[in-house]
Design a protein around this motif. Structure first.
Motif, PDB file in Angstrom:
ATOM      1  N   SER A 144       0.829  -1.210   0.000  1.00 15.23           N
ATOM      2  CA  SER A 144       0.000   0.000   0.000  1.00 15.23           C
ATOM      3  C   SER A 144       0.860   1.255   0.000  1.00 15.23           C
ATOM      4  CB  SER A 144      -0.921   0.009   1.226  1.00 15.23           C
ATOM      5  OG  SER A 144      -1.807  -1.082   1.212  1.00 15.23           O
ATOM      6  N   VAL A 145       1.965   1.231   0.760  1.00 13.72           N
ATOM      7  CA  VAL A 145       2.873   2.378   0.796  1.00 13.72           C
ATOM      8  C   VAL A 145       3.452   2.648  -0.599  1.00 13.72           C
ATOM      9  CG1 VAL A 145       5.037   3.282   1.746  1.00 13.72           C
ATOM     10  CG2 VAL A 145       3.444   2.044   3.229  1.00 13.72           C
ATOM     11  N   TYR A 175       0.805   4.280  -2.635  1.00 15.16           N
ATOM     12  CA  TYR A 175       0.732   5.686  -2.229  1.00 15.16           C
ATOM     13  C   TYR A 175       1.793   6.500  -2.968  1.00 15.16           C
ATOM     14  CZ  TYR A 175      -2.513   5.785   1.781  1.00 15.16           C
ATOM     15  OH  TYR A 175      -3.623   5.772   2.579  1.00 15.16           O
ATOM     16  N   ARG A 200       0.969   6.955  -6.647  1.00 16.06           N
ATOM     17  CA  ARG A 200      -0.074   7.972  -6.832  1.00 16.06           C
ATOM     18  C   ARG A 200       0.504   9.371  -6.687  1.00 16.06           C
ATOM     19  NH1 ARG A 200      -4.660   8.179  -2.376  1.00 16.06           N
ATOM     20  NH2 ARG A 200      -2.930   9.170  -1.267  1.00 16.06           N
ATOM     21  N   TRP A 201       1.343   9.562  -5.688  1.00 11.39           N
ATOM     22  CA  TRP A 201       1.963  10.863  -5.457  1.00 11.39           C
ATOM     23  C   TRP A 201       2.848  11.254  -6.628  1.00 11.39           C
ATOM     24  CZ3 TRP A 201       5.726  12.150  -0.847  1.00 11.39           C
ATOM     25  CH2 TRP A 201       5.768  13.555  -0.672  1.00 11.39           C
ATOM     26  N   LEU A 215       7.419   8.961   2.577  1.00  9.63           N
ATOM     27  CA  LEU A 215       6.176   8.395   3.091  1.00  9.63           C
ATOM     28  C   LEU A 215       6.434   7.547   4.342  1.00  9.63           C
ATOM     29  CD1 LEU A 215       4.385   7.439  -0.223  1.00  9.63           C
ATOM     30  CD2 LEU A 215       3.426   8.871   1.561  1.00  9.63           C
ATOM     31  N   GLU A 266      -3.966  14.808  -3.603  1.00  8.04           N
ATOM     32  CA  GLU A 266      -4.030  13.387  -3.241  1.00  8.04           C
ATOM     33  C   GLU A 266      -5.224  13.104  -2.351  1.00  8.04           C
ATOM     34  OE1 GLU A 266      -0.230  10.784  -2.675  1.00  8.04           O
ATOM     35  OE2 GLU A 266      -0.036  12.615  -1.511  1.00  8.04           O
ATOM     36  N   ARG A 267      -5.439  13.979  -1.380  1.00  7.37           N
ATOM     37  CA  ARG A 267      -6.550  13.783  -0.442  1.00  7.37           C
ATOM     38  C   ARG A 267      -7.900  13.883  -1.165  1.00  7.37           C
ATOM     39  NH1 ARG A 267      -3.701  11.199   1.649  1.00  7.37           N
ATOM     40  NH2 ARG A 267      -2.096  11.813   3.127  1.00  7.37           N
ATOM     41  N   GLU A 308      -8.393  10.680  -2.906  1.00  4.41           N
ATOM     42  CA  GLU A 308      -8.660   9.646  -1.908  1.00  4.41           C
ATOM     43  C   GLU A 308     -10.078   9.749  -1.358  1.00  4.41           C
ATOM     44  OE1 GLU A 308      -5.680   7.777   1.382  1.00  4.41           O
ATOM     45  OE2 GLU A 308      -6.131   9.901   1.571  1.00  4.41           O
ATOM     46  N   SER A 333      -6.206   5.042  -5.415  1.00  5.99           N
ATOM     47  CA  SER A 333      -6.749   5.260  -4.074  1.00  5.99           C
ATOM     48  C   SER A 333      -7.692   4.123  -3.688  1.00  5.99           C
ATOM     49  CB  SER A 333      -7.497   6.591  -4.012  1.00  5.99           C
ATOM     50  OG  SER A 333      -6.633   7.678  -4.304  1.00  5.99           O
ATOM     51  N   ILE A 385      -5.702   1.078  -2.754  1.00 11.80           N
ATOM     52  CA  ILE A 385      -5.128   1.224  -1.414  1.00 11.80           C
ATOM     53  C   ILE A 385      -6.125   0.809  -0.346  1.00 11.80           C
ATOM     54  CG2 ILE A 385      -4.351   2.916   0.300  1.00 11.80           C
ATOM     55  CD1 ILE A 385      -3.039   4.441  -2.094  1.00 11.80           C
TER      56      ILE A 385
END
Length: 292
Positions: free
Chosen positions: A34-35, A38, A41-42, A62, A105-106, A109, A186, A189
């Motif tokens: 998952s990391v 992340y 995605r970033w 991260l 990103e948020r 998500e 997202s 994840i």
């Protein structure tokens, strides 16, 4: 309640002593997978802003940010600041762009999280329709008033950007491919988050339905967001135990599942994040954050 938990400690130790190691190792693998997602995605978001930061630097930042989240009050309070500083100093990304990449990103998500939230509300709330409309209006308002949202966010972060950088941020809304890819990642994840919970319960010989695991996952997220303690210690554990008991698990088994989950998502992640922070120069970045 504390006395009862301590009094039954031998039950928890007995249950934990029967943990299936292969399932536990798979749960740990899923957590760090998952990391990596992340970080991917970033990287896509930053590339959409015209900045190409090495993938390894994003992964390091991260992991270090997870450690900071776990030791500072309020969820993500210290970690997000560290992430902004990390890629600003290591990736040569202006602080304003760095901050907005995390904000974007948020937003991406929010779609899968909102769906999970709705699932939980339909199970527990007496007015799920109202909450659905309210959440949908909130997401729509951010999307429609994207430029105003960006400007307000920049003021909140106290970050200054040039007109060219601001144009790059505003252009993200028009990049449908990037938006869809971000929402997809997202979603993956959060699917992996449920898979990790499933593996942890299987490690203890339990067979809990997917719907229950989805609700447990969203409960953990919400508890982490409102928790005032570092890493949500105490609040998340109590909430998870209560949620598991609600689904019919005996208290001893509920505590054991919670302890195993927190071993993966809190204890091990804190240790790994600290090692990355110390060995990758993150302490210098953190000290620079505290300077004038």
């Amino acid at each position: 309640m504390l006395g009862g938990v301590l009094g039954d400690s031998h039950k928890y130790l007995t249950v934990l002593g029967q943990v299936s190691l292969p399932y536990l190792l798979l749960a740990i693998f899923v957590y760090y997978l998952s990391v990596l997602i992340y970080a991917l995605r970033w990287k896509l978001v930053l590339r959409g802003m015209g900045k190409d930061v090495p993938f390894l630097e994003l992964v390091k930042s991260l992991l270090a940010s997870i450690f900071m989240n776990n030791v500072t009050p309020m969820s993500r309070s210290g970690g997000e600041v560290l992430r902004i500083a990390w890629i600003s100093m290591r990736g040569k990304v202006p602080a304003g762009l760095s901050a907005m990449s995390i904000v974007y990103e948020r937003i991406l998500e929010a779609v899968p999280v909102f769906i999970l939230f709705l699932v939980g509300m339909f199970c527990f709330s007496s007015m799920p329709g109202f909450l659905f409309v309210l959440g949908l209006l909130g997401i729509a308002l951010v999307w429609i008033r994207w430029e105003d949202f960006v400007r307000v966010s920049l003021r909140l972060f106290k970050a200054s950007v040039s007109e060219e950088e601001l144009a790059q941020i505003l252009s993200l809304k028009r990049r449908r491919g990037l938006t869809l890819a971000g929402i997809l990642l997202s979603s993956v994840i959060w699917i992996l988050d449920v898979v990790r919970l499933k593996l942890i319960t299987l490690a203890l010989g339990l067979h809990i339905g997917v719907l229950a695991l989805v609700i447990i996952s969203i409960a953990s997220l919400l508890l982490g967001l409102v928790a005032l303690t570092p890493g949500g210690v105490g609040i998340i554990e109590g909430g998870l135990v209560g949620t598991l008991v609600h689904f019919g698990l005996p208290p001893a088994m509920a505590v054991s599942v919670t302890l195993l989950e927190r071993l993966v998502s809190y204890v091990l992640s804190t240790v790994v994040g600290f090692v990355v922070l110390v060995t990758s120069g993150g302490m210098e970045i953190w000290r620079a954050l505290k300077s004038p």
